[in-house]
Design a protein around this motif. Structure first.
Motif, short mmCIF file in Angstrom:
data_model
loop_
_atom_site.label_atom_id
_atom_site.label_comp_id
_atom_site.label_asym_id
_atom_site.label_seq_id
_atom_site.Cartn_x
_atom_site.Cartn_y
_atom_site.Cartn_z
N GLU A 108 41.10 35.15 44.16
CA GLU A 108 40.30 35.41 42.97
C GLU A 108 41.02 36.35 42.00
OE1 GLU A 108 35.67 36.25 42.14
OE2 GLU A 108 36.63 37.67 43.49
N ALA A 109 41.75 37.35 42.55
CA ALA A 109 42.42 38.33 41.69
C ALA A 109 43.63 38.91 42.42
CB ALA A 109 41.47 39.45 41.30
N ILE A 110 44.58 39.41 41.62
CA ILE A 110 45.78 40.05 42.17
C ILE A 110 45.95 41.39 41.46
CG2 ILE A 110 48.28 39.89 42.51
CD1 ILE A 110 47.97 36.83 42.51
N TYR A 111 46.23 42.43 42.25
CA TYR A 111 46.36 43.79 41.76
C TYR A 111 47.71 44.38 42.16
CZ TYR A 111 41.21 43.59 41.72
OH TYR A 111 39.91 43.24 41.52
N ILE A 112 48.15 45.38 41.40
CA ILE A 112 49.28 46.22 41.78
C ILE A 112 48.71 47.53 42.28
CG2 ILE A 112 51.36 47.42 41.01
CD1 ILE A 112 51.44 45.46 38.65
N PRO A 113 49.05 47.96 43.51
CA PRO A 113 48.58 49.28 43.97
C PRO A 113 49.35 50.39 43.25
CG PRO A 113 49.81 48.15 45.71
CD PRO A 113 49.76 47.24 44.54
N ASN A 114 48.65 51.44 42.85
CA ASN A 114 49.25 52.58 42.16
C ASN A 114 49.43 53.75 43.11
OD1 ASN A 114 49.10 51.15 39.66
ND2 ASN A 114 46.94 51.71 39.53
N ASP A 115 50.28 54.70 42.73
CA ASP A 115 50.54 55.88 43.55
C ASP A 115 49.30 56.75 43.75
OD1 ASP A 115 53.17 55.13 43.80
OD2 ASP A 115 53.88 56.43 42.19
N ASP A 116 48.35 56.71 42.80
CA ASP A 116 47.16 57.56 42.89
C ASP A 116 46.01 56.87 43.63
OD1 ASP A 116 46.40 55.66 41.05
OD2 ASP A 116 45.86 57.10 39.48
N LEU A 117 46.32 55.84 44.40
CA LEU A 117 45.36 55.09 45.23
C LEU A 117 44.38 54.26 44.41
CD1 LEU A 117 44.67 57.68 48.06
CD2 LEU A 117 46.36 55.85 48.00
N THR A 118 44.70 53.97 43.16
CA THR A 118 43.94 53.03 42.35
C THR A 118 44.73 51.72 42.32
OG1 THR A 118 44.99 53.70 40.28
CG2 THR A 118 42.96 54.86 40.92
N MET A 119 44.14 50.70 41.70
CA MET A 119 44.84 49.43 41.56
C MET A 119 44.75 48.96 40.12
SD MET A 119 43.89 47.36 45.05
CE MET A 119 42.16 47.18 44.70
N THR A 120 45.78 48.25 39.66
CA THR A 120 45.81 47.68 38.32
C THR A 120 45.67 46.17 38.44
OG1 THR A 120 47.26 49.45 37.54
CG2 THR A 120 47.16 47.45 36.20
N LEU A 121 44.63 45.63 37.82
CA LEU A 121 44.39 44.19 37.83
C LEU A 121 45.42 43.52 36.93
CD1 LEU A 121 42.57 41.77 38.60
CD2 LEU A 121 41.24 42.29 36.54
N ILE A 122 46.17 42.54 37.48
CA ILE A 122 47.18 41.85 36.68
C ILE A 122 46.95 40.34 36.58
CG2 ILE A 122 48.97 43.59 37.05
CD1 ILE A 122 50.19 41.69 39.17
N TRP A 123 46.11 39.78 37.46
CA TRP A 123 45.88 38.33 37.46
C TRP A 123 44.45 38.08 37.88
CZ3 TRP A 123 44.65 34.41 40.90
CH2 TRP A 123 45.04 33.11 40.54
N HIS A 124 43.75 37.22 37.12
CA HIS A 124 42.34 36.92 37.43
C HIS A 124 41.98 35.59 36.79
CE1 HIS A 124 37.89 37.39 37.10
NE2 HIS A 124 38.06 37.92 38.29
N ASP A 125 41.11 34.84 37.43
CA ASP A 125 40.65 33.55 36.90
C ASP A 125 41.81 32.61 36.55
OD1 ASP A 125 37.99 34.16 37.20
OD2 ASP A 125 37.78 34.93 35.16
N GLY A 126 42.84 32.61 37.37
CA GLY A 126 43.94 31.67 37.20
C GLY A 126 44.98 32.02 36.15
N LYS A 127 44.93 33.25 35.60
CA LYS A 127 45.93 33.61 34.58
C LYS A 127 46.18 35.11 34.57
CE LYS A 127 42.53 33.86 30.95
NZ LYS A 127 41.40 33.17 30.68
N LEU A 128 47.30 35.50 33.95
CA LEU A 128 47.63 36.91 33.77
C LEU A 128 46.60 37.57 32.87
CD1 LEU A 128 51.49 36.77 33.20
CD2 LEU A 128 50.32 37.88 35.09
N ILE A 129 46.35 38.83 33.12
CA ILE A 129 45.46 39.62 32.28
C ILE A 129 46.16 39.89 30.95
CG2 ILE A 129 44.25 41.83 32.04
CD1 ILE A 129 43.08 39.91 34.15
N GLU A 130 45.45 39.70 29.87
CA GLU A 130 46.02 39.98 28.55
C GLU A 130 45.77 41.44 28.20
OE1 GLU A 130 44.77 37.21 25.59
OE2 GLU A 130 45.01 35.51 26.94
N GLU A 131 46.68 42.01 27.44
CA GLU A 131 46.54 43.43 27.05
C GLU A 131 45.42 43.62 26.07
OE1 GLU A 131 50.35 45.59 26.67
OE2 GLU A 131 51.13 43.56 26.71
#
Length: 135
Positions: free
Chosen positions: A112-135
């Motif tokens: 469903e979604a792909i995230y990058i884990p961050n050093d501060d134990l949060t995650m950044t959403l980079i892919w969702h619903d079949g496409k890259l997240i737009e800025e």
């Protein structure tokens, strides 16, 4: 999509980055990490020659590191050391080493979604619903 990344560089690597990125490095000041506090500044003169000013510190050892923060373009082919996958069932799975393309079609499109884990134990959403997240 672009994300902010942090890199640890020694002085020769930082100088090489400054030469390769004159528009970004001009006027930037860096303070070293760790005990030895060295502050340096990059400036380009009107002829385009890089000047490195050591603003404090009398010597620079081989192991001094500087933190460089820069924005990096994300594509579905970009390689990551870690990615977190959220499945349709709501499970989160940490994968080591891969690209979005390596994981987006796991388990018969269960992603469903792909995230990058961050050093501060949060995650950044980079892919969702079949496409890259737009800025």
């Amino acid at each position: 999509m672009k994300i902010k990344t942090k890199k640890q560089l020694n002085l020769p690597q930082l100088i090489e980055w400054a030469w390769d990125n004159p528009d970004l490095s001009h006027g930037m000041t860096f303070i070293s990490n760790g005990c030895e506090r060295v502050k340096i500044e990059f400036r380009y003169n009107p002829r385009g020659v890089l000047n490195l000013d050591i603003l404090n510190g009398t010597s620079i050892s081989n192991n001094i590191q500087f933190t460089l923060e820069e924005f990096e373009e994300i594509t579905e082919d970009k390689w990551f050391s870690e990615l977190v996958i959220r499945t349709v069932a709501g499970d989160y799975i940490l994968y080591k080493q891969g690209s979005i393309n390596d994981f987006k079609h796991l388990a018969f499109n269960d992603v469903e979604a792909i995230y990058i884990p961050n050093d501060d134990l949060t995650m950044t959403l980079i892919w969702h619903d079949g496409k890259l997240i737009e800025e």
